[in-house]
Write a protein that holds these residues in place. Structure first.
Motif, short mmCIF file in Angstrom:
data_model
loop_
_atom_site.label_atom_id
_atom_site.label_comp_id
_atom_site.label_asym_id
_atom_site.label_seq_id
_atom_site.Cartn_x
_atom_site.Cartn_y
_atom_site.Cartn_z
N ASN A 7 0.86 -1.18 0.00
CA ASN A 7 0.00 0.00 0.00
C ASN A 7 0.90 1.24 0.00
O ASN A 7 1.70 1.43 0.93
N ILE A 8 0.77 2.08 -1.02
CA ILE A 8 1.67 3.23 -1.17
C ILE A 8 1.03 4.55 -0.73
O ILE A 8 1.52 5.62 -1.06
N ASN A 9 -0.05 4.48 0.05
CA ASN A 9 -0.69 5.71 0.54
C ASN A 9 0.30 6.63 1.26
O ASN A 9 0.28 7.84 1.09
N LYS A 10 1.15 6.03 2.12
CA LYS A 10 2.06 6.86 2.92
C LYS A 10 3.13 7.53 2.06
O LYS A 10 3.65 8.58 2.44
N ILE A 11 3.45 6.94 0.93
CA ILE A 11 4.37 7.59 0.00
C ILE A 11 3.73 8.88 -0.52
O ILE A 11 4.36 9.94 -0.61
N ALA A 12 2.44 8.79 -0.84
CA ALA A 12 1.72 9.97 -1.31
C ALA A 12 1.56 11.01 -0.20
O ALA A 12 1.60 12.23 -0.46
N THR A 13 1.39 10.56 1.04
CA THR A 13 1.31 11.49 2.18
C THR A 13 2.58 12.31 2.28
O THR A 13 2.54 13.54 2.49
N LEU A 14 3.72 11.66 2.13
CA LEU A 14 5.00 12.35 2.20
C LEU A 14 5.14 13.36 1.06
O LEU A 14 5.56 14.50 1.27
N ARG A 15 4.75 12.97 -0.14
CA ARG A 15 4.78 13.89 -1.27
C ARG A 15 3.90 15.10 -1.03
O ARG A 15 4.30 16.25 -1.24
N ASN A 16 2.69 14.85 -0.57
CA ASN A 16 1.72 15.93 -0.40
C ASN A 16 2.11 16.91 0.70
O ASN A 16 1.68 18.07 0.69
N ALA A 17 2.93 16.45 1.66
CA ALA A 17 3.33 17.31 2.77
C ALA A 17 4.15 18.50 2.30
O ALA A 17 4.16 19.55 2.93
N ARG A 18 4.82 18.33 1.16
CA ARG A 18 5.72 19.38 0.68
C ARG A 18 5.27 19.97 -0.66
O ARG A 18 5.78 21.00 -1.09
N GLY A 19 4.34 19.30 -1.32
CA GLY A 19 3.98 19.73 -2.66
C GLY A 19 4.96 19.17 -3.67
O GLY A 19 5.91 18.47 -3.33
N GLY A 20 4.76 19.48 -4.93
CA GLY A 20 5.67 18.96 -5.94
C GLY A 20 5.44 17.48 -6.18
O GLY A 20 4.36 16.95 -5.94
N ASN A 21 6.48 16.80 -6.57
CA ASN A 21 6.34 15.38 -6.93
C ASN A 21 7.50 14.55 -6.40
O ASN A 21 8.05 13.69 -7.08
N ASN A 22 7.89 14.85 -5.16
CA ASN A 22 8.99 14.11 -4.52
C ASN A 22 8.53 13.65 -3.14
O ASN A 22 8.24 14.49 -2.28
N PRO A 23 8.42 12.33 -2.93
CA PRO A 23 8.75 11.24 -3.86
C PRO A 23 7.69 11.07 -4.96
O PRO A 23 6.52 11.39 -4.75
N ASN A 24 8.15 10.56 -6.08
CA ASN A 24 7.30 10.31 -7.23
C ASN A 24 6.53 9.00 -6.99
O ASN A 24 7.12 7.93 -6.94
N VAL A 25 5.22 9.11 -6.84
CA VAL A 25 4.40 7.96 -6.46
C VAL A 25 4.47 6.85 -7.51
O VAL A 25 4.57 5.67 -7.17
N VAL A 26 4.43 7.21 -8.77
CA VAL A 26 4.48 6.20 -9.83
C VAL A 26 5.82 5.49 -9.82
O VAL A 26 5.89 4.25 -9.91
N LYS A 27 6.91 6.22 -9.67
CA LYS A 27 8.24 5.61 -9.64
C LYS A 27 8.38 4.67 -8.45
O LYS A 27 8.92 3.57 -8.57
N VAL A 28 7.89 5.11 -7.29
CA VAL A 28 7.97 4.25 -6.11
C VAL A 28 7.18 2.97 -6.32
O VAL A 28 7.64 1.88 -5.96
N ALA A 29 6.00 3.07 -6.90
CA ALA A 29 5.20 1.88 -7.16
C ALA A 29 5.93 0.92 -8.08
O ALA A 29 5.96 -0.30 -7.84
N LEU A 30 6.52 1.43 -9.13
CA LEU A 30 7.27 0.59 -10.06
C LEU A 30 8.50 -0.01 -9.39
O LEU A 30 8.86 -1.17 -9.64
N ASP A 31 9.14 0.77 -8.53
CA ASP A 31 10.29 0.24 -7.79
C ASP A 31 9.85 -0.86 -6.83
O ASP A 31 10.53 -1.87 -6.66
N CYS A 32 8.69 -0.68 -6.17
CA CYS A 32 8.17 -1.72 -5.28
C CYS A 32 7.99 -3.03 -6.05
O CYS A 32 8.35 -4.11 -5.56
N GLU A 33 7.43 -2.94 -7.25
CA GLU A 33 7.28 -4.13 -8.08
C GLU A 33 8.64 -4.74 -8.39
O GLU A 33 8.84 -5.95 -8.30
N ARG A 34 9.59 -3.89 -8.76
CA ARG A 34 10.93 -4.36 -9.12
C ARG A 34 11.62 -5.00 -7.93
O ARG A 34 12.41 -5.94 -8.08
N PHE A 35 11.31 -4.53 -6.73
CA PHE A 35 11.93 -5.05 -5.52
C PHE A 35 11.24 -6.30 -4.97
O PHE A 35 11.68 -6.86 -3.98
N GLY A 36 10.12 -6.71 -5.60
CA GLY A 36 9.49 -7.95 -5.20
C GLY A 36 8.04 -7.88 -4.78
O GLY A 36 7.43 -8.92 -4.48
#
Length: 238
Positions: A7-36
């Motif tokens: 569940n990547i909700n908390k990744i989006a929470t971190l992004r939204n806290a600062r605005g912009g696109n860091n961390p990039n939710v799509v990239k993190v999701a793809l990395d999660c897949e790549r990591f297993g």
């Protein structure tokens, strides 16, 4: 094999806290897949305080594993599922202002409502799961509703686990076997972590999927995301 859906909700929470696109939710999701990770879970809430509806639209065409979209089946959620057609839609009874899911469906009281919703979603080809408490009385109605799977709400298990793990898991084992007898697939989620996950899996070896977000993201602060996902996978690959 029990699949791990991150569940990547908390990744989006971190992004939204600062605005912009860091961390990039799509990239993190793809990395999660790549990591297993064997699936990605999101829960877009009406206030978009973490995952935004646009995130769902951005994720859908690029994910390679199972996409699971949680939510209360209001008009906007239903339209999103019909548009995206994820592998799985998980229905939760949360009101819009809930901080997090804190109970499963009363499948007796809401049987007719859920029956219509499930039928509508299944027309899209999406597998449907409903969040459910570990109480046997809710399982026969769940079968009648037509859902493909149920997701066990595991906060009570996680809360009791440190003091009496056998007592904590007992009601879950009982309803898990009931679900199996009824022909319902079985997921689990909420407050599962590196301490309590292995015992749940050992006790219910036929779990189809667990969805884990908050604890996994917290662990990743210490262990790194790739290592953390592998650590969780090892709790399940028994």
């Amino acid at each position: 094999m029990t699949k791990l859906s991150v569940n990547i909700n908390k990744i989006a929470t971190l992004r939204n806290a600062r605005g912009g696109n860091n961390p990039n939710v799509v990239k993190v999701a793809l990395d999660c897949e790549r990591f297993g990770a064997q699936g990605i879970t999101v829960h877009p809430r009406p206030d978009e305080r973490h995952i935004r509806y646009q995130d769902v639209l951005d994720l859908a065409p690029v994910l390679h594993t199972e996409f699971n979209i949680e939510g209360y089946p209001d008009k906007r959620y239903m339209e999103l599922i019909k548009k995206v057609k994820p592998i799985q839609a998980t229905l939760v009874p949360d009101p819009p202002d809930a901080i997090t899911s804190n109970s499963g469906w009363d499948t007796i009281t809401h049987q007719e409502f859920l029956k219509d919703i499930v039928a509508e979603l299944k027309e899209t080809g999406t597998r449907v799961s409903i969040f459910i408490n570990p109480d046997p009385k809710f399982f026969e109605p769940a079968k009648t509703i037509g859902t493909d799977r149920v997701e066990l709400y595991t906060e009570p298990y996680a809360t009791l686990y440190p003091t009496d793990k056998e007592k904590a898991v007992k009601p879950y084992v009982e309803v898990a076997h009931l679900a199996k007898e009824l022909g319902l697939g079985l997921n689990a989620g909420h407050d599962l972590d590196l301490h309590n996950l292995k015992f749940l899996k050992e006790s219910i070896p036929f779990l189809d999927e667990v969805s884990i977000g908050h604890a996994l993201v917290c662990d990743a602060l210490y262990y790194g995301l790739e290592n953390t996902i592998q650590m969780y996978r090892r709790q399940l690959d028994l």
